[in-house]
Design a protein around this motif. Sequence first.
Motif, PDB file in Angstrom:
ATOM      1  N   CYS A  34      51.485   4.787  63.843  1.00  0.00           N
ATOM      2  CA  CYS A  34      51.589   5.515  62.571  1.00  0.00           C
ATOM      3  C   CYS A  34      51.586   4.585  61.368  1.00  0.00           C
ATOM      4  CB  CYS A  34      52.875   6.346  62.540  1.00  0.00           C
ATOM      5  SG  CYS A  34      52.886   7.760  63.671  1.00  0.00           S
ATOM      6  N   ILE A  35      52.112   3.368  61.547  1.00  0.00           N
ATOM      7  CA  ILE A  35      52.281   2.436  60.427  1.00  0.00           C
ATOM      8  C   ILE A  35      51.075   1.512  60.329  1.00  0.00           C
ATOM      9  CG2 ILE A  35      53.734   0.620  59.460  1.00  0.00           C
ATOM     10  CD1 ILE A  35      56.070   1.808  61.055  1.00  0.00           C
ATOM     11  N   PRO A  36      50.398   1.484  59.178  1.00  0.00           N
ATOM     12  CA  PRO A  36      49.258   0.561  59.021  1.00  0.00           C
ATOM     13  C   PRO A  36      49.720  -0.892  58.954  1.00  0.00           C
ATOM     14  CG  PRO A  36      49.734   1.703  56.957  1.00  0.00           C
ATOM     15  CD  PRO A  36      50.609   2.328  57.995  1.00  0.00           C
ATOM     16  N   GLY A  37      48.833  -1.805  59.327  1.00  0.00           N
ATOM     17  CA  GLY A  37      49.133  -3.229  59.269  1.00  0.00           C
ATOM     18  C   GLY A  37      50.035  -3.705  60.386  1.00  0.00           C
ATOM     19  N   THR A  38      49.943  -3.066  61.560  1.00  0.00           N
ATOM     20  CA  THR A  38      50.782  -3.464  62.702  1.00  0.00           C
ATOM     21  C   THR A  38      49.967  -4.213  63.760  1.00  0.00           C
ATOM     22  OG1 THR A  38      50.480  -1.217  63.574  1.00  0.00           O
ATOM     23  CG2 THR A  38      52.545  -1.682  62.424  1.00  0.00           C
ATOM     24  N   GLY A  39      48.881  -4.846  63.337  1.00  0.00           N
ATOM     25  CA  GLY A  39      48.122  -5.691  64.246  1.00  0.00           C
ATOM     26  C   GLY A  39      47.137  -4.927  65.104  1.00  0.00           C
ATOM     27  N   PRO A  40      46.472  -5.634  66.018  1.00  0.00           N
ATOM     28  CA  PRO A  40      45.430  -5.011  66.860  1.00  0.00           C
ATOM     29  C   PRO A  40      45.963  -3.901  67.758  1.00  0.00           C
ATOM     30  CG  PRO A  40      45.951  -7.237  67.615  1.00  0.00           C
ATOM     31  CD  PRO A  40      46.627  -7.063  66.303  1.00  0.00           C
ATOM     32  N   ILE A  41      47.207  -4.035  68.243  1.00  0.00           N
ATOM     33  CA  ILE A  41      47.765  -3.000  69.105  1.00  0.00           C
ATOM     34  C   ILE A  41      47.964  -1.700  68.323  1.00  0.00           C
ATOM     35  CG2 ILE A  41      49.719  -2.311  70.550  1.00  0.00           C
ATOM     36  CD1 ILE A  41      48.002  -4.442  71.808  1.00  0.00           C
ATOM     37  N   GLY A  42      48.592  -1.829  67.152  1.00  0.00           N
ATOM     38  CA  GLY A  42      48.804  -0.657  66.306  1.00  0.00           C
ATOM     39  C   GLY A  42      47.493  -0.027  65.880  1.00  0.00           C
ATOM     40  N   ASN A  43      46.509  -0.868  65.561  1.00  0.00           N
ATOM     41  CA  ASN A  43      45.194  -0.367  65.156  1.00  0.00           C
ATOM     42  C   ASN A  43      44.509   0.348  66.307  1.00  0.00           C
ATOM     43  OD1 ASN A  43      43.018  -0.189  63.180  1.00  0.00           O
ATOM     44  ND2 ASN A  43      41.918  -1.609  64.517  1.00  0.00           N
ATOM     45  N   PHE A  44      44.655  -0.190  67.511  1.00  0.00           N
ATOM     46  CA  PHE A  44      44.055   0.447  68.685  1.00  0.00           C
ATOM     47  C   PHE A  44      44.669   1.828  68.937  1.00  0.00           C
ATOM     48  CE2 PHE A  44      44.420   1.428  73.225  1.00  0.00           C
ATOM     49  CZ  PHE A  44      43.086   1.533  73.565  1.00  0.00           C
ATOM     50  N   ILE A  45      46.009   1.915  68.863  1.00  0.00           N
ATOM     51  CA  ILE A  45      46.691   3.196  69.081  1.00  0.00           C
ATOM     52  C   ILE A  45      46.248   4.217  68.031  1.00  0.00           C
ATOM     53  CG2 ILE A  45      48.938   4.353  69.105  1.00  0.00           C
ATOM     54  CD1 ILE A  45      50.114   1.689  70.155  1.00  0.00           C
ATOM     55  N   HIS A  46      46.177   3.762  66.776  1.00  0.00           N
ATOM     56  CA  HIS A  46      45.741   4.637  65.681  1.00  0.00           C
ATOM     57  C   HIS A  46      44.314   5.136  65.913  1.00  0.00           C
ATOM     58  CE1 HIS A  46      45.451   6.015  61.462  1.00  0.00           C
ATOM     59  NE2 HIS A  46      44.211   5.554  61.540  1.00  0.00           N
ATOM     60  N   GLN A  47      43.417   4.210  66.237  1.00  0.00           N
ATOM     61  CA  GLN A  47      42.008   4.562  66.446  1.00  0.00           C
ATOM     62  C   GLN A  47      41.833   5.465  67.659  1.00  0.00           C
ATOM     63  OE1 GLN A  47      39.448   3.946  64.607  1.00  0.00           O
ATOM     64  NE2 GLN A  47      40.026   2.287  63.242  1.00  0.00           N
ATOM     65  N   PHE A  48      42.565   5.174  68.730  1.00  0.00           N
ATOM     66  CA  PHE A  48      42.435   5.978  69.942  1.00  0.00           C
ATOM     67  C   PHE A  48      42.949   7.404  69.711  1.00  0.00           C
ATOM     68  CE2 PHE A  48      43.970   7.424  74.156  1.00  0.00           C
ATOM     69  CZ  PHE A  48      42.751   7.413  74.828  1.00  0.00           C
ATOM     70  N   SER A  49      44.059   7.525  68.963  1.00  0.00           N
ATOM     71  CA  SER A  49      44.603   8.848  68.637  1.00  0.00           C
ATOM     72  C   SER A  49      43.602   9.639  67.798  1.00  0.00           C
ATOM     73  CB  SER A  49      45.924   8.718  67.877  1.00  0.00           C
ATOM     74  OG  SER A  49      46.871   8.001  68.638  1.00  0.00           O
ATOM     75  N   MET A  50      42.994   8.950  66.820  1.00  0.00           N
ATOM     76  CA  MET A  50      41.986   9.614  65.981  1.00  0.00           C
ATOM     77  C   MET A  50      40.754   9.965  66.808  1.00  0.00           C
ATOM     78  SD  MET A  50      40.347   8.378  62.352  1.00  0.00           S
ATOM     79  CE  MET A  50      41.811   8.866  61.444  1.00  0.00           C
ATOM     80  N   PHE A  51      40.392   9.119  67.746  1.00  0.00           N
ATOM     81  CA  PHE A  51      39.247   9.408  68.611  1.00  0.00           C
ATOM     82  C   PHE A  51      39.478  10.689  69.405  1.00  0.00           C
ATOM     83  CE2 PHE A  51      37.184   9.015  72.790  1.00  0.00           C
ATOM     84  CZ  PHE A  51      35.861   8.880  72.398  1.00  0.00           C
ATOM     85  N   LEU A  52      40.709  10.888  69.866  1.00  0.00           N
ATOM     86  CA  LEU A  52      41.019  12.071  70.673  1.00  0.00           C
ATOM     87  C   LEU A  52      41.039  13.349  69.850  1.00  0.00           C
ATOM     88  CD1 LEU A  52      43.827  10.818  73.096  1.00  0.00           C
ATOM     89  CD2 LEU A  52      41.455  11.359  73.667  1.00  0.00           C
ATOM     90  N   VAL A  53      41.798  13.339  68.736  1.00  0.00           N
ATOM     91  CA  VAL A  53      42.039  14.596  67.998  1.00  0.00           C
ATOM     92  C   VAL A  53      41.644  14.528  66.531  1.00  0.00           C
ATOM     93  CG1 VAL A  53      43.864  15.356  69.549  1.00  0.00           C
ATOM     94  CG2 VAL A  53      44.456  13.933  67.588  1.00  0.00           C
ATOM     95  N   GLY A  54      40.948  13.490  66.132  1.00  0.00           N
ATOM     96  CA  GLY A  54      40.440  13.420  64.772  1.00  0.00           C
ATOM     97  C   GLY A  54      41.530  13.398  63.719  1.00  0.00           C
ATOM     98  N   SER A  55      41.426  14.308  62.772  1.00  0.00           N
ATOM     99  CA  SER A  55      42.354  14.352  61.644  1.00  0.00           C
ATOM    100  C   SER A  55      43.779  14.698  62.054  1.00  0.00           C
ATOM    101  CB  SER A  55      41.864  15.382  60.614  1.00  0.00           C
ATOM    102  OG  SER A  55      40.541  15.107  60.211  1.00  0.00           O
ATOM    103  N   TRP A  56      43.965  15.154  63.275  1.00  0.00           N
ATOM    104  CA  TRP A  56      45.290  15.568  63.758  1.00  0.00           C
ATOM    105  C   TRP A  56      45.982  14.461  64.549  1.00  0.00           C
ATOM    106  CZ3 TRP A  56      47.147  20.140  62.018  1.00  0.00           C
ATOM    107  CH2 TRP A  56      46.219  21.028  61.460  1.00  0.00           C
TER     108      TRP A  56
END
Length: 204
Positions: A34-56
């Motif tokens: 949920c928090i931006p700027g948390t490194g590659p792991i945080g970015n991966f979780i964010h991107q993967f969540s968006m990949f699954l459900v988009g804006s949600w």
Amino acid sequence: MAKKKKRKETEKKSTGYKVELIGVILIVMAIIGCIPGTGPIGNFIHQFSMFLVGSWYGVLLLAVIIVGIYMIVKREKPDFFTSNLIGLYILMIGILLFSHMKYLESTELKGWDIVTETINSLFSSSSGNVNAGGGILGAFFSFLFINLFEVKGTKIIMVLLLICGAVMFTGVSIHDVVKWFMERAKLEKDEDNVKNSKKVEPKI
């Protein structure tokens, strides 16, 4: 017997600790996503969540946090197939379908292009700030229902999914909702009648 009982209690405690640990890991991962700027792991979780459900994606991460809290408090894995949760899944399918139908209005995509274009759109922005509709799940259900029912039929199915999912999730039937509205309308009508009767001046 005493040794067996003690062994079972030890195994139960050990299992409880494992479940708690998994719950903590889920919460930490969701917060990092949920928090931006948390490194590659945080970015991966964010991107993967968006990949699954988009804006949600935020709702998905919040759900992961709730599951983690449940596992810590109850010290057991939740049952993901209760009638209420199945209703929630159906409701979410309807919401993802609605989001992706709005996304598709400006694209005029058909067939498997719905899925491929969604994937291209999701990977086209490294920051993830892209209109992804309902993500890959929304794209898949859009592709499925549009092929089966066309666009107009899909919109009808979408409304049915939203209604059925809400009924199953909340446990409130359509009859209860209609009854509540009728009683509310009757109550407001009675109040208006009382107010109107007070405004009428008595005849001398």
